[in-house]
Design an enzyme around this catalytic site. Structure first.
Site, PDB file in Angstrom:
ATOM      1  N   ASP A  98      40.463 -21.906  64.467  1.00  0.00           N
ATOM      2  CA  ASP A  98      41.571 -21.937  65.426  1.00  0.00           C
ATOM      3  C   ASP A  98      41.171 -22.320  66.843  1.00  0.00           C
ATOM      4  O   ASP A  98      41.868 -22.001  67.803  1.00  0.00           O
ATOM      5  CB  ASP A  98      42.230 -20.550  65.446  1.00  0.00           C
ATOM      6  CG  ASP A  98      41.201 -19.443  65.671  1.00  0.00           C
ATOM      7  OD1 ASP A  98      40.122 -19.732  66.221  1.00  0.00           O
ATOM      8  OD2 ASP A  98      41.475 -18.288  65.291  1.00  0.00           O
ATOM      9  N   GLU A 120      39.592 -21.352  56.513  1.00  0.00           N
ATOM     10  CA  GLU A 120      40.026 -20.105  57.186  1.00  0.00           C
ATOM     11  C   GLU A 120      41.490 -20.224  57.611  1.00  0.00           C
ATOM     12  O   GLU A 120      41.856 -20.015  58.764  1.00  0.00           O
ATOM     13  CB  GLU A 120      39.150 -19.743  58.383  1.00  0.00           C
ATOM     14  CG  GLU A 120      39.269 -18.292  58.817  1.00  0.00           C
ATOM     15  CD  GLU A 120      38.462 -17.962  60.064  1.00  0.00           C
ATOM     16  OE1 GLU A 120      38.848 -18.400  61.157  1.00  0.00           O
ATOM     17  OE2 GLU A 120      37.437 -17.267  59.944  1.00  0.00           O
ATOM     18  N   GLU A 134      44.499 -19.387  70.290  1.00  0.00           N
ATOM     19  CA  GLU A 134      44.105 -19.535  68.884  1.00  0.00           C
ATOM     20  C   GLU A 134      45.259 -19.379  67.899  1.00  0.00           C
ATOM     21  O   GLU A 134      45.308 -20.071  66.886  1.00  0.00           O
ATOM     22  CB  GLU A 134      42.984 -18.535  68.545  1.00  0.00           C
ATOM     23  CG  GLU A 134      41.647 -18.836  69.215  1.00  0.00           C
ATOM     24  CD  GLU A 134      41.505 -18.317  70.639  1.00  0.00           C
ATOM     25  OE1 GLU A 134      42.484 -17.697  71.149  1.00  0.00           O
ATOM     26  OE2 GLU A 134      40.452 -18.514  71.258  1.00  0.00           O
ATOM     27  N   HIS A 211      34.516 -11.920  74.970  1.00  0.00           N
ATOM     28  CA  HIS A 211      34.655 -13.280  75.500  1.00  0.00           C
ATOM     29  C   HIS A 211      36.080 -13.806  75.507  1.00  0.00           C
ATOM     30  O   HIS A 211      36.354 -14.850  76.083  1.00  0.00           O
ATOM     31  CB  HIS A 211      33.805 -14.254  74.666  1.00  0.00           C
ATOM     32  CG  HIS A 211      34.383 -14.543  73.309  1.00  0.00           C
ATOM     33  ND1 HIS A 211      35.351 -15.502  73.102  1.00  0.00           N
ATOM     34  CD2 HIS A 211      34.166 -13.974  72.107  1.00  0.00           C
ATOM     35  CE1 HIS A 211      35.683 -15.520  71.819  1.00  0.00           C
ATOM     36  NE2 HIS A 211      34.987 -14.592  71.194  1.00  0.00           N
ATOM     37  N   ARG A 213      39.646 -15.316  75.916  1.00  0.00           N
ATOM     38  CA  ARG A 213      40.347 -15.822  77.098  1.00  0.00           C
ATOM     39  C   ARG A 213      41.388 -14.836  77.614  1.00  0.00           C
ATOM     40  O   ARG A 213      41.497 -14.602  78.812  1.00  0.00           O
ATOM     41  CB  ARG A 213      41.043 -17.142  76.757  1.00  0.00           C
ATOM     42  CG  ARG A 213      40.328 -18.370  77.290  1.00  0.00           C
ATOM     43  CD  ARG A 213      41.119 -19.634  76.979  1.00  0.00           C
ATOM     44  NE  ARG A 213      40.654 -20.755  77.764  1.00  0.00           N
ATOM     45  CZ  ARG A 213      39.566 -21.458  77.491  1.00  0.00           C
ATOM     46  NH1 ARG A 213      38.794 -21.145  76.470  1.00  0.00           N
ATOM     47  NH2 ARG A 213      39.216 -22.475  78.265  1.00  0.00           N
ATOM     48  N   HIS A 243      28.127 -13.727  76.317  1.00  0.00           N
ATOM     49  CA  HIS A 243      28.658 -15.082  76.142  1.00  0.00           C
ATOM     50  C   HIS A 243      28.305 -15.894  77.399  1.00  0.00           C
ATOM     51  O   HIS A 243      28.228 -15.334  78.494  1.00  0.00           O
ATOM     52  CB  HIS A 243      30.171 -14.968  75.964  1.00  0.00           C
ATOM     53  CG  HIS A 243      30.856 -16.219  75.508  1.00  0.00           C
ATOM     54  ND1 HIS A 243      31.061 -17.296  76.345  1.00  0.00           N
ATOM     55  CD2 HIS A 243      31.403 -16.574  74.317  1.00  0.00           C
ATOM     56  CE1 HIS A 243      31.709 -18.260  75.679  1.00  0.00           C
ATOM     57  NE2 HIS A 243      31.913 -17.839  74.436  1.00  0.00           N
TER      58      HIS A 243
HETATM   59  C1  UD1 Z   1      35.944 -20.840  72.457  1.00  0.00           C
HETATM   60  C2  UD1 Z   1      37.210 -20.830  71.604  1.00  0.00           C
HETATM   61  C3  UD1 Z   1      37.453 -19.439  71.037  1.00  0.00           C
HETATM   62  C4  UD1 Z   1      36.235 -18.910  70.331  1.00  0.00           C
HETATM   63  C5  UD1 Z   1      35.033 -19.002  71.264  1.00  0.00           C
HETATM   64  C6  UD1 Z   1      33.786 -18.575  70.523  1.00  0.00           C
HETATM   65  C7  UD1 Z   1      38.985 -22.332  72.326  1.00  0.00           C
HETATM   66  C8  UD1 Z   1      40.202 -22.483  73.162  1.00  0.00           C
HETATM   67  N1  UD1 Z   1      38.355 -21.155  72.436  1.00  0.00           N
HETATM   68  O1  UD1 Z   1      36.193 -19.996  73.575  1.00  0.00           O
HETATM   69  O2  UD1 Z   1      38.541 -19.496  70.123  1.00  0.00           O
HETATM   70  O3  UD1 Z   1      36.470 -17.572  69.990  1.00  0.00           O
HETATM   71  O4  UD1 Z   1      34.860 -20.354  71.694  1.00  0.00           O
HETATM   72  O5  UD1 Z   1      32.751 -18.251  71.393  1.00  0.00           O
HETATM   73  O6  UD1 Z   1      38.615 -23.235  71.624  1.00  0.00           O
HETATM   74  N2  UD1 Z   1      29.577 -22.087  77.747  1.00  0.00           N
HETATM   75  C9  UD1 Z   1      28.275 -22.477  77.971  1.00  0.00           C
HETATM   76  N3  UD1 Z   1      27.493 -22.781  76.895  1.00  0.00           N
HETATM   77  C10 UD1 Z   1      27.923 -22.695  75.621  1.00  0.00           C
HETATM   78  C11 UD1 Z   1      29.248 -22.267  75.393  1.00  0.00           C
HETATM   79  C12 UD1 Z   1      30.065 -21.980  76.468  1.00  0.00           C
HETATM   80  O7  UD1 Z   1      27.844 -22.571  79.105  1.00  0.00           O
HETATM   81  O8  UD1 Z   1      27.167 -22.988  74.680  1.00  0.00           O
HETATM   82  C13 UD1 Z   1      30.456 -21.760  78.903  1.00  0.00           C
HETATM   83  C14 UD1 Z   1      30.950 -23.018  79.638  1.00  0.00           C
HETATM   84  O9  UD1 Z   1      30.994 -22.753  81.018  1.00  0.00           O
HETATM   85  C15 UD1 Z   1      32.367 -23.176  79.086  1.00  0.00           C
HETATM   86  C16 UD1 Z   1      32.780 -21.725  78.931  1.00  0.00           C
HETATM   87  O10 UD1 Z   1      31.617 -21.068  78.442  1.00  0.00           O
HETATM   88  O11 UD1 Z   1      33.212 -23.871  79.980  1.00  0.00           O
HETATM   89  C17 UD1 Z   1      33.947 -21.490  78.002  1.00  0.00           C
HETATM   90  O12 UD1 Z   1      33.800 -22.228  76.777  1.00  0.00           O
HETATM   91  P1  UD1 Z   1      35.107 -22.686  75.936  1.00  0.00           P
HETATM   92  O13 UD1 Z   1      34.672 -23.394  74.717  1.00  0.00           O
HETATM   93  O14 UD1 Z   1      36.079 -23.358  76.828  1.00  0.00           O
HETATM   94  O15 UD1 Z   1      35.813 -21.323  75.571  1.00  0.00           O
HETATM   95  P2  UD1 Z   1      35.292 -20.020  74.870  1.00  0.00           P
HETATM   96  O16 UD1 Z   1      35.774 -18.877  75.699  1.00  0.00           O
HETATM   97  O17 UD1 Z   1      33.852 -20.121  74.543  1.00  0.00           O
HETATM   98  N1  UDP Z   2      27.048 -14.238  67.386  1.00  0.00           N
HETATM   99  C1  UDP Z   2      25.738 -14.709  67.507  1.00  0.00           C
HETATM  100  N2  UDP Z   2      25.018 -14.349  68.621  1.00  0.00           N
HETATM  101  C2  UDP Z   2      25.537 -13.556  69.604  1.00  0.00           C
HETATM  102  C3  UDP Z   2      26.880 -13.092  69.462  1.00  0.00           C
HETATM  103  C4  UDP Z   2      27.610 -13.455  68.348  1.00  0.00           C
HETATM  104  O1  UDP Z   2      25.234 -15.423  66.639  1.00  0.00           O
HETATM  105  O2  UDP Z   2      24.829 -13.262  70.570  1.00  0.00           O
HETATM  106  C5  UDP Z   2      27.842 -14.638  66.201  1.00  0.00           C
HETATM  107  C6  UDP Z   2      28.520 -13.526  65.440  1.00  0.00           C
HETATM  108  O3  UDP Z   2      27.669 -12.980  64.444  1.00  0.00           O
HETATM  109  C7  UDP Z   2      29.737 -14.214  64.843  1.00  0.00           C
HETATM  110  C8  UDP Z   2      30.034 -15.308  65.832  1.00  0.00           C
HETATM  111  O4  UDP Z   2      28.899 -15.440  66.660  1.00  0.00           O
HETATM  112  O5  UDP Z   2      29.445 -14.838  63.598  1.00  0.00           O
HETATM  113  C9  UDP Z   2      31.237 -14.939  66.627  1.00  0.00           C
HETATM  114  O6  UDP Z   2      31.358 -15.774  67.725  1.00  0.00           O
HETATM  115  P1  UDP Z   2      32.322 -15.436  68.912  1.00  0.00           P
HETATM  116  O7  UDP Z   2      32.471 -13.955  69.061  1.00  0.00           O
HETATM  117  O8  UDP Z   2      31.818 -16.193  70.084  1.00  0.00           O
HETATM  118  O9  UDP Z   2      33.686 -16.128  68.456  1.00  0.00           O
HETATM  119  P2  UDP Z   2      34.932 -15.640  67.574  1.00  0.00           P
HETATM  120  O10 UDP Z   2      34.439 -15.222  66.244  1.00  0.00           O
HETATM  121  O11 UDP Z   2      35.594 -14.539  68.334  1.00  0.00           O
HETATM  122  O12 UDP Z   2      35.789 -16.856  67.526  1.00  0.00           O
END
Ligand code: UD1
Ligand code: UDP
Length: 385
Positions: A98, A120, A134, A211, A213, A243
């Site tokens: 999602d 999923e 999502e 994490h 939003r 995160h």
């Molecule tokens: C995204 C997904 C969310 C999922 C989450 C898993 C959307 C809208 N949201 O949210 O559904 O649960 O990923 O973690 O698709 N960043 C880094 N390095 C990384 C990853 C993220 O620096 O490897 C930072 C960046 O500043 C980025 C911010 O995190 O802009 C947010 O990342 P983004 O993918 O926009 O949203 P998530 O909150 O991670």
């Molecule tokens: N996870 C990981 N390292 C971490 C935190 C989470 O590998 O430090 C894994 C966790 O086991 C799960 C996935 O990341 O499988 C979940 O990711 P996240 O919580 O970012 O996203 P969501 O599942 O809420 O979309």
């Protein structure tokens, strides 16, 4: 018919964890050509998973930007994916879950006349605003999908209630359990010295991740709850693999960074995170994936959200929704940490989400969609018991 080409599109950590078993199964299967494509919506957190499971995407759009907005990710991903879809002409696109990447992949493929498989499928809270965005993303993907791979019977029921064709829904079990079982078998040591030292003691550990939003406005409450608990239980160790979203870090760090019994780490590689879940007494989280994994390891989970699209472990008594109010989080955590009976009631290993065969069932269902194979028997929670 020529060998069908299956394009698996993903971009964030949780998608990667859930698609790697499918990509690996496709690559082993001579009936398919597999083209993994990354949008790079995440960077470091995605690369950790690709590296660990040995997946190298054929394309990587490298989209991540600090503080990226939803429309920015979606529009850049749409343009980038369109060129790749035009070039590769896949027969099927797999979109997982999602995220913005998943929704865009499904729509971009649909616009190009490609059959969409939703891995999923059918998770619902019933509230379009939560989780945001999502819940909207997964409903949009459902509308354009030809095949819905629902992880559980409850997710299939959600789809049936929305009048999706039952012959297009297959209950596979969640592929996260395929990955969890694999990673758990590796028993990787903790690289972080403070974490390795703490894990080697007999001190109880509490794992915290956040994490979402829609929780960003509440991060200080969550940080405050962890601070209060860490001060109340100095003999326990609280571990926060943070995160990389700077908004999460800015809100949480000031509350907890100076406490002796709080360990802050960067996101942990999946195998070490799995090991940490297993080592922990209690998990506080707003993550989707962690709600699926921790119950399989018999760990009570307090979910810092008002609702969940994963009701199965709540029904089994291993997961409880506690919202984001500081007092409510600390009250519920204290109850479990102080009262052995309350703790024992929640600490039952249950596995309603999968049995490690999610990828095999998914591939078999895709083979039937393409007319080159037949489905496997569906997943039921009894199979994993
Ligand atoms: C995204 C997904 C969310 C999922 C989450 C898993 C959307 C809208 N949201 O949210 O559904 O649960 O990923 O973690 O698709 N960043 C880094 N390095 C990384 C990853 C993220 O620096 O490897 C930072 C960046 O500043 C980025 C911010 O995190 O802009 C947010 O990342 P983004 O993918 O926009 O949203 P998530 O909150 O991670
Ligand atoms: N996870 C990981 N390292 C971490 C935190 C989470 O590998 O430090 C894994 C966790 O086991 C799960 C996935 O990341 O499988 C979940 O990711 P996240 O919580 O970012 O996203 P969501 O599942 O809420 O979309």
């Amino acid at each position: 018919m020529s060998v069908p080409k299956i394009m698996t599109i993903y971009g964030t950590r949780p998608e990667a964890i859930k698609v790697v078993p499918v990509i690996a199964a496709l690559q082993r299967d001579e009936r398919f050509i597999s083209v993994p494509v990354s949008t790079g919506q995440h960077r470091e957190m995605l690369d950790q998973v690709n590296t660990m499971f040995g997946v190298t995407p054929s394309y990587d759009l490298g989209l991540m930007k600090a503080g990226q907005g939803l429309n920015e990710i979606v529009s850049r991903a749409m343009v980038g994916l369109d060129g790749i879809i035009e070039e590769e002409k896949p027969d099927v696109i797999i979109s997982q879950g999602d995220t913005s990447t998943a929704m865009t992949a499904a729509l971009a493929g649909f616009h190009r006349g490609v059959q969409i498989v939703h891995l999923e499928a059918g998770l619902r809270t019933g509230n379009i605003q939560s989780p945001f965005p999502e819940e909207a993303n997964r409903r949009i993907i459902g509308q354009v999908a030809s095949l819905h791979l629902a992880p559980t019977a409850a997710s299939r029921e959600n789809l049936l209630r929305e009048s999706f064709d039952s012959s297009r829904i297959v209950v596979t079990g969640n592929t996260v359990i395929d990955s969890l079982l694999k990673a758990a078998s590796w028993d990787t040591p903790f690289a972080d010295p403070a974490l390795a030292d703490a894990a080697a003691t007999d001190r109880d550990m509490v794992l915290v991740t956040t994490h979402r939003r829609e929780n960003l406005h509440a991060m200080e409450e969550i940080g405050g709850a962890v601070q209060e608990l860490a001060q109340a239980y100095p003999d326990m160790v609280f571990v926060l693999p943070l995160h990389l979203n700077p908004k999460v870090r800015l809100a949480i760090l000031p509350k907890v960074e100076n406490l002796d019994n709080v360990i802050i780490t960067d996101p942990l590689p999946y195998d070490q995170f799995t090991k940490l879940m297993d080592r922990s007494k209690l998990v506080l989280t707003d993550s989707g994936g962690v709600q699926e994994e921790a119950p399989a390891l018999g760990k009570p989970v307090l979910v810092m959200r008002e609702n969940t699209e994963r009701p199965e472990a709540v029904a089994a008594g291993t997961v409880k929704l506690v919202g984001t109010d500081r007092n409510r989080i600390t009250t519920e955590a204290r109850r479990l940490l102080d009262d052995a009976d309350s703790y024992a009631e929640m600490a039952n290993a249950v596995n309603p989400y999968g049995d490690g065969q999610g990828a095999a069932r998914s591939i078999a269902a895709i083979s039937q969609l393409l007319g080159i194979g037949t489905r496997l028997p569906e997943f039921t929670a009894e199979l994993a018991a």
